[in-house]
Design a protein around this motif. Structure first.
Motif, mmCIF file in Angstrom:
data_model
loop_
_atom_site.group_PDB
_atom_site.id
_atom_site.type_symbol
_atom_site.label_atom_id
_atom_site.label_comp_id
_atom_site.label_asym_id
_atom_site.label_seq_id
_atom_site.Cartn_x
_atom_site.Cartn_y
_atom_site.Cartn_z
ATOM 1 N N VAL A 124 0.896 -1.334 0.032
ATOM 2 C CA VAL A 124 0.133 0.015 -0.103
ATOM 3 C C VAL A 124 0.909 1.342 0.010
ATOM 4 O O VAL A 124 0.697 2.274 -0.940
ATOM 5 C CB VAL A 124 -0.921 0.168 1.107
ATOM 6 C CG1 VAL A 124 -1.717 1.225 1.146
ATOM 7 C CG2 VAL A 124 -2.079 -0.968 1.357
ATOM 8 N N GLY B 129 3.818 1.924 -3.327
ATOM 9 C CA GLY B 129 3.604 2.572 -4.839
ATOM 10 C C GLY B 129 4.176 3.444 -5.211
ATOM 11 O O GLY B 129 4.361 3.749 -6.525
ATOM 12 N N ARG B 130 4.864 4.135 -4.485
ATOM 13 C CA ARG B 130 5.826 5.603 -4.992
ATOM 14 C C ARG B 130 7.331 5.322 -4.936
ATOM 15 O O ARG B 130 7.695 4.044 -4.513
ATOM 16 C CB ARG B 130 5.393 6.783 -4.084
ATOM 17 C CG ARG B 130 5.920 6.413 -2.653
ATOM 18 C CD ARG B 130 5.412 7.182 -1.482
ATOM 19 N NE ARG B 130 4.023 6.790 -1.577
ATOM 20 C CZ ARG B 130 2.984 7.799 -1.496
ATOM 21 N NH1 ARG B 130 3.399 9.150 -1.504
ATOM 22 N NH2 ARG B 130 1.787 7.400 -1.242
ATOM 23 N N SER C 83 -3.160 -2.791 -5.648
ATOM 24 C CA SER C 83 -2.950 -1.968 -6.930
ATOM 25 C C SER C 83 -2.886 -0.428 -6.644
ATOM 26 O O SER C 83 -2.441 0.487 -7.487
ATOM 27 C CB SER C 83 -4.347 -2.089 -7.765
ATOM 28 O OG SER C 83 -5.215 -1.835 -7.123
ATOM 29 N N GLY C 84 -3.384 0.004 -5.172
ATOM 30 C CA GLY C 84 -3.228 1.169 -4.830
ATOM 31 C C GLY C 84 -3.779 2.487 -5.363
ATOM 32 O O GLY C 84 -3.764 3.532 -4.854
ATOM 33 N N VAL D 286 -8.404 1.205 -2.535
ATOM 34 C CA VAL D 286 -7.724 1.384 -1.181
ATOM 35 C C VAL D 286 -8.918 1.609 -0.194
ATOM 36 O O VAL D 286 -9.184 1.203 0.761
ATOM 37 C CB VAL D 286 -6.739 2.527 -1.119
ATOM 38 C CG1 VAL D 286 -6.679 2.924 0.376
ATOM 39 C CG2 VAL D 286 -5.541 2.276 -1.780
ATOM 40 N N ARG E 133 -3.136 6.348 3.105
ATOM 41 C CA ARG E 133 -3.047 6.138 1.696
ATOM 42 C C ARG E 133 -4.789 6.693 1.113
ATOM 43 O O ARG E 133 -4.747 7.506 0.284
ATOM 44 C CB ARG E 133 -3.029 4.716 1.313
ATOM 45 C CG ARG E 133 -2.743 4.830 -0.422
ATOM 46 C CD ARG E 133 -1.227 5.378 -0.322
ATOM 47 N NE ARG E 133 -1.104 5.743 -1.729
ATOM 48 C CZ ARG E 133 -0.252 4.946 -2.663
ATOM 49 N NH1 ARG E 133 0.066 3.911 -2.329
ATOM 50 N NH2 ARG E 133 -0.242 5.643 -3.771
ATOM 51 N N HIS F 103 -5.091 10.180 -0.959
ATOM 52 C CA HIS F 103 -5.859 10.103 -2.404
ATOM 53 C C HIS F 103 -6.792 11.190 -2.252
ATOM 54 O O HIS F 103 -7.228 11.885 -3.527
ATOM 55 C CB HIS F 103 -6.603 8.752 -2.696
ATOM 56 C CG HIS F 103 -5.593 7.734 -3.178
ATOM 57 N ND1 HIS F 103 -5.009 7.903 -4.377
ATOM 58 C CD2 HIS F 103 -5.241 6.487 -2.803
ATOM 59 C CE1 HIS F 103 -4.302 6.863 -4.507
ATOM 60 N NE2 HIS F 103 -4.396 5.984 -3.800
#
Lengths: 328, 480, 110, 97
Positions: free
Chosen positions: A182, A185-186, B149-150, B155, D84, D88
């Motif tokens: 998680v 990804g960067r 998959s982010g 998420v 996360r 986003h």
């Protein structure tokens, strides 16, 4: 006197848990939760469970608390609105939604009623329960001689129910995988570059961190060794190692990052692989995880050493991957 | 010769750890090799069970109640075969899929290995606390796969899925605590004879908590809220694994507890309630599937509906006499198997369409029939199983369930099943009709590798042929 | 209870009071720097008093020395960690709280 | 009443608190706290009920050690997901602006 202490402790447990879930400020909620964890450690001590008390203080309150506090800054920070202004209500609590609509009220009421009913039913059921038919402590005591260790909890954890522990180590490793997947990804996080002026001011704490880290290693080694005949063992020792790693990271001596290199990956997988290898190797002349009695003590120590390393790395990794990922 | 029983758990853990050590995105070939071996092991174990009946394996040599027992009977052997048979083609498919989608593959293989280890361990477990650990392992692996998959959607879906699965396992764990308190053991074989209709209140509470927690994990209506975004938003190989296998694992556990442990406590009212929830799931899930505009969401809602059929077995198998009850259990297990194969094929086919077309709006599938004929054929074959047409495994499953319903005079469930079949036909044809339209102007079909299309086709074919070989499957089921 | 026991109890109670004050400070102070102050001060003093209180109860010199060692280690660890946490907070740009400007500010923007 | 049973009762109350919190609170951090409270409640029932005759029982104690490790694993994963999700959310708002 004991009863009074127990009642006081239980009241404090219920109060801190309840406040942690209801107080409007998230920071306060997290601190109350840490207080709750420490009170739980006391409760475990009262229940003759020093192993759990150690683990609860180190992992339940300590590490969970550190993770929560670290996440707080990222989860509480004001949500940027479209206009670019900070909504005033979000500065303090960030939960600031408007008053709930009618169906929400209804559902909330329903949930509260259900929770109260559940609690009362549980309490009633517990009070009505007769004595159990089987006494496992007696079985454990009878089998201690063949277990290879002298501490009953360690015997259950690594011998009688060692298979649970094998899967549990897999769970911990899996959580790290999930966190890396998680958070990673960067681009991998870089060690922060410290300017010269700041470096000078870091001199003394860095020195202290360099002294404290080997001491932590020593303590972890002691806990690991002690686990064979008294409270302690791989999980408590691993937690101490993790704390040392976090300290070194804070001092800028250990980079955080979201993509571990292969040596680190090997270290993270090491404990699980050793456990799996021992499990597979003893199957040659018996069944899964059936240690030959003469070797039981040595094999358990081997597994625990591998586990301490991996658990330390994993717990530290959970912290560093989480705190390293958002700090580009 | 390897003893298949422990190696079915150790092997996937080994290849998962090795894949992790080798690095992000690596380990696909290792996984395929491991799964090949696992399929052979599961086959060997099934033959053992068919020949010698149930088998108990005392880990560490201690035996219950001090140690942990593993056990395998017909039901677990069948579920183990299903898990390996679905996972092997999906692994081949995932290698081809992630060759084009590299960033999603970073931790796919270790997570998938842990998922399979958890599932195999769950099917083999005979200890309620050990089952809790396998449930957590399974849940965290599944959540990790959804989140890997982010993207923003996955998420959020993964977080919601995690909260649902944690609430479920928390309730389950409290149930375990109550059982231990009541009887002093967590072994299924020790607990089962101690439980009777006169059990203390705590045991009834334990049963309710454990079953409720597992229903949440199985996404039975109305606890299905987490499933469509998680299964619909994840990458196709993950959706296929989750929809085909993970929900079946918690269903297996409900069945196991209901039949082996809580049978003396089971009441007709509770069974009818489970059946009603199942019926609601069939109707609501099918209608929602019909209303979707995106292909993967349609397939995900179809899972909600198909889970419903599984729960029809409870009212049909509780207090209905041995004939009706046996046929209901056989039908339920057949449904789990055929849906597992068909749904894996369907999600894989949907993934192929997305890779080739770059989108999955159902309204804009024109030309799929001429450019991806094998994939469309796969989707249609899997659809035949979902509708329950002969000779598919879905037909056998529904036929067994319906004959049980007629035998016990519960005609209402027959009506629900017929309605569910019609609705399934409606949403499958909704996709097929669009796919046969001519290619839209300006649409580019990227060529797809054959290894993307064939594994899915084989899965769909297997779901169809399952109906023809139902006798053998049911024979194995009855062996333990 | 002997005189030593009374002395011991008084030190233990004073230590507990410091911990209580530290926790209240942690909850009520406005920013990371003041909270660290509350925590480190109260921890060290509180632990110190408790160690002194326990020293009266120690049955051997070795046990007493171990207690002192624990306190020294805790002092070193708490000083190091408090400094490092404050240092990182400052490097992240969190400005100390001021009564005339409540709320979260960043020192590199002001 | 033995100490074990007393703490088991407290565990039942904590479990109910946790369930209510998990359902009622919307902020992910709060849900994570609630899940941990719920878990602690179940652990107390497991050990407390097992020791209601007053003797220590190493089997549930070892199980709870396992459970604590599982809890922190789940907590870490949940926190990673929540962070996360928040990132986003912020990205999206920046794009919308």
């Amino acid at each position: 006197m004991n009863l009074a202490f127990d009642l006081l402790l239980i009241a404090a447990l219920l109060w801190s848990a309840g406040r942690a879930l209801t107080t409007p400020d998230l920071f306060r909620a997290v601190v109350l939760f840490i207080v709750f964890g420490l009170l739980m450690a006391l409760a475990w001590a009262r229940l003759d469970a020093p192993d759990i008390a150690l683990a609860e203080a180190a992992i339940g309150a300590g590490l969970t608390g550190a993770l929560l506090l670290d996440a707080l800054g990222h989860l509480r920070g004001p949500v940027r609105r479209k206009s670019g202004l900070i909504a005033p209500s979000t500065v303090m609590s960030s939960e600031g939604a408007g008053p709930p609509a009618f169906p929400t009220y209804f559902l909330n009421g329903l949930a509260i009623v259900l929770a109260v009913a559940l609690g009362l039913a549980l309490a009633g059921a517990l009070l009505l329960l007769p004595e159990p038919a089987i006494s496992l402590p007696r079985e454990v005591a009878a089998a201690m001689d063949a277990s290879g260790v002298a501490h009953p909890v360690t015997a259950v954890l690594l011998n009688f129910r060692g298979y649970d522990t094998l899967l549990e180590v897999a769970v911990l490793w899996l959580a790290l995988l999930g966190v890396l997947a998680v958070a990673g990804g960067r681009a991998p996080g870089r060690a922060p570059v410290t300017p010269r002026s700041a470096r000078a001011s870091l001199k003394v704490p860095r020195l202290l961190a360099r002294v404290l880290a080997p001491l932590a290693l020593l303590v972890a080694g002691y806990l690991l060794w002690a686990g064979a005949h008294q409270p302690g063992g791989a999980f408590q020792a691993g937690a101490v190692l993790a704390a040392a790693a976090v300290l070194l990271n804070l001092a800028g001596l250990l980079p955080g990052g979201a993509t571990p290199r292969w040596v680190l990956r090997a270290g993270l997988g090491f404990g699980l692989l050793v456990f799996l290898a021992v499990a597979a190797a003893v199957m040659g002349q018996g069944v899964l995880l059936q240690y030959p009695p003469a070797w039981a003590g040595a094999l358990i120590m081997l597994i625990e050493t591998g586990l301490t390393l991996s658990i330390g790395l994993t717990l530290a990794g959970l912290f560093l991957a989480l705190s390293g990922a958002s700090r580009q | 010769m390897l003893d298949p029983l422990p190696w079915l758990i150790l092997l996937p853990l080994f290849w998962a750890t090795l894949a992790f050590v080798r690095g992000p995105g690596r380990g696909g070939r290792l996984a395929v090799a491991g799964l090949l071996l696992q399929l052979a092991l599961a086959g060997g174990l099934a033959r053992q069970v068919a020949g010698e009946g149930e088998r108990v394996y005392a880990v560490g040599g201690w035996g219950a109640p001090l140690g942990i027992d593993l056990a395998v009977d017909g039901l677990s052997a069948v579920m183990l075969l299903l898990a390996q048979a679905v996972a092997l083609p999906l692994a081949v498919y995932a290698r081809a899929y992630y060759a084009a989608h590299e960033e999603g593959a970073r931790y796919f293989w270790p997570l998938a290995g842990a998922l399979l280890a958890a599932m195999n361990a769950l099917f083999l477990a005979a200890d309620v606390f050990n089952l809790y650990v396998t449930l957590e392992l399974l849940g965290l692996a599944a959540v990790g796969l959804v989140a890997a998959s982010g993207g923003a959607g996955p998420v959020t879906a993964a977080l919601r899925y995690l909260m649902a699965t944690l609430l479920g396992s928390g309730a389950y764990l409290l149930g375990v605590a109550l059982l231990y308190g009541a009887y002093g053991s967590v072994s299924l074989s020790i607990l089962a004879p101690l439980l009777g209709a006169d059990a203390p209140l705590a045991v009834f509470l334990a049963a309710a908590l454990m079953l409720l927690g597992l229903m949440l994990k199985t996404a039975l209506f109305p606890f299905h809220f987490w499933l469509p975004p998680a299964h619909g938003g994840a990458p196709a190989p993950v959706s296929a694994l989750l929809s085909a296998l993970v929900v079946k694992a918690s269903f297996y556990l409900i069945l196991r507890l209901w039949l082996d442990l809580f049978a003396p406590l089971a009441t007709v009212a509770a069974a009818q309630l489970l059946g009603l929830l199942g019926a609601a799931a069939i109707l609501w899930g099918s209608l929602m599937a019909l209303a979707q505009t995106r292909l993967k969401m349609l397939v995900a809602y179809s899972t909600v509906a198909q889970i419903g059929y599984l729960f029809l077995l409870f009212p049909l198998a509780t207090d209905t006499g041995s004939v009706a009850s046996a046929s209901a259990i056989q039908g339920g297990v057949m449904q789990a198997l055929s849906h597992g194969l068909a749904k894996a094929a369907m999600f894989a086919a949907a993934g192929t369409v997305i890779l080739s077309l770059g989108r999955d709006d159902i309204a804009r599938l024109g030309g799929v029939s001429s450019r991806l004929p094998l994939t469309l054929f796969t989707f249609a074959l899997a659809g035949v199983t979902l509708m329950g047409l002969p000779p598919s495994g879905g037909f056998t499953a529904k036929w067994l369930l319906m004959s049980s319903a007629m035998h016990s005079g519960q005609w209402g469930w027959v009506v629900v099943m017929i309605l569910g079949g019609l609705l399934a036909a409606a949403y499958v044809f909704k996709v097929l009709r669009q796919a046969f339209l001519p290619v839209e102007a300006g649409t580019q079909f990227k060529p797809v590798p054959r290894l993307l299309e064939w594994p899915a086709f084989l899965l769909a074919l297997a779901s169809l042929l399952l109906g023809l070989r139902a006798g053998e499957v049911l024979g194995l089921l009855g062996a333990g | 209870m002997s005189g030593l026991d009374w002395l011991s109890a008084i030190f233990l109670l004073v230590g507990a009071a410091f911990f209580l004050a530290g926790t209240v400070g942690l909850l009520r102070f406005p920013d990371v720097y003041t909270r660290l102050h509350a925590l480190a001060k109260a921890d060290n003093l509180g632990l110190g008093c408790i160690v002194i209180g326990l020293l009266f109860q120690a049955d051997s010199l070795a046990a007493a020395l171990k207690l002192v060692l624990v306190w020294l280690l805790a002092l070193a660890a708490s000083a190091t960690v408090s400094f490092l946490v404050a240092h990182r907070a400052w490097r992240r740009g969190i400005a100390p709280w001021r009564a005339d400007e409540p709320g979260i500010r960043r020192h590199d923007e002001s | 009443m033995s100490a074990g049973l007393l703490y088991a009762l407290a565990g039942a109350a904590l479990f109910a608190f946790g369930v209510a919190g998990l359902i009622l609170r919307s902020h992910p951090l709060r849900k994570i706290l609630a899940f941990n409270v719920m878990g602690s409640g179940a652990f107390l029932v497991l050990v407390g009920l097992g020791q209601r005759d007053g003797t220590a029982d190493p089997v549930p104690q070892a199980m709870v050690l396992t459970g604590i490790v599982v809890s922190i694993a789940a907590t870490a994963l949940a926190l990673a997901l929540a962070r996360r999700q928040r990132e986003h959310g912020n990205d999206k708002e920046e794009r919308d602006a």
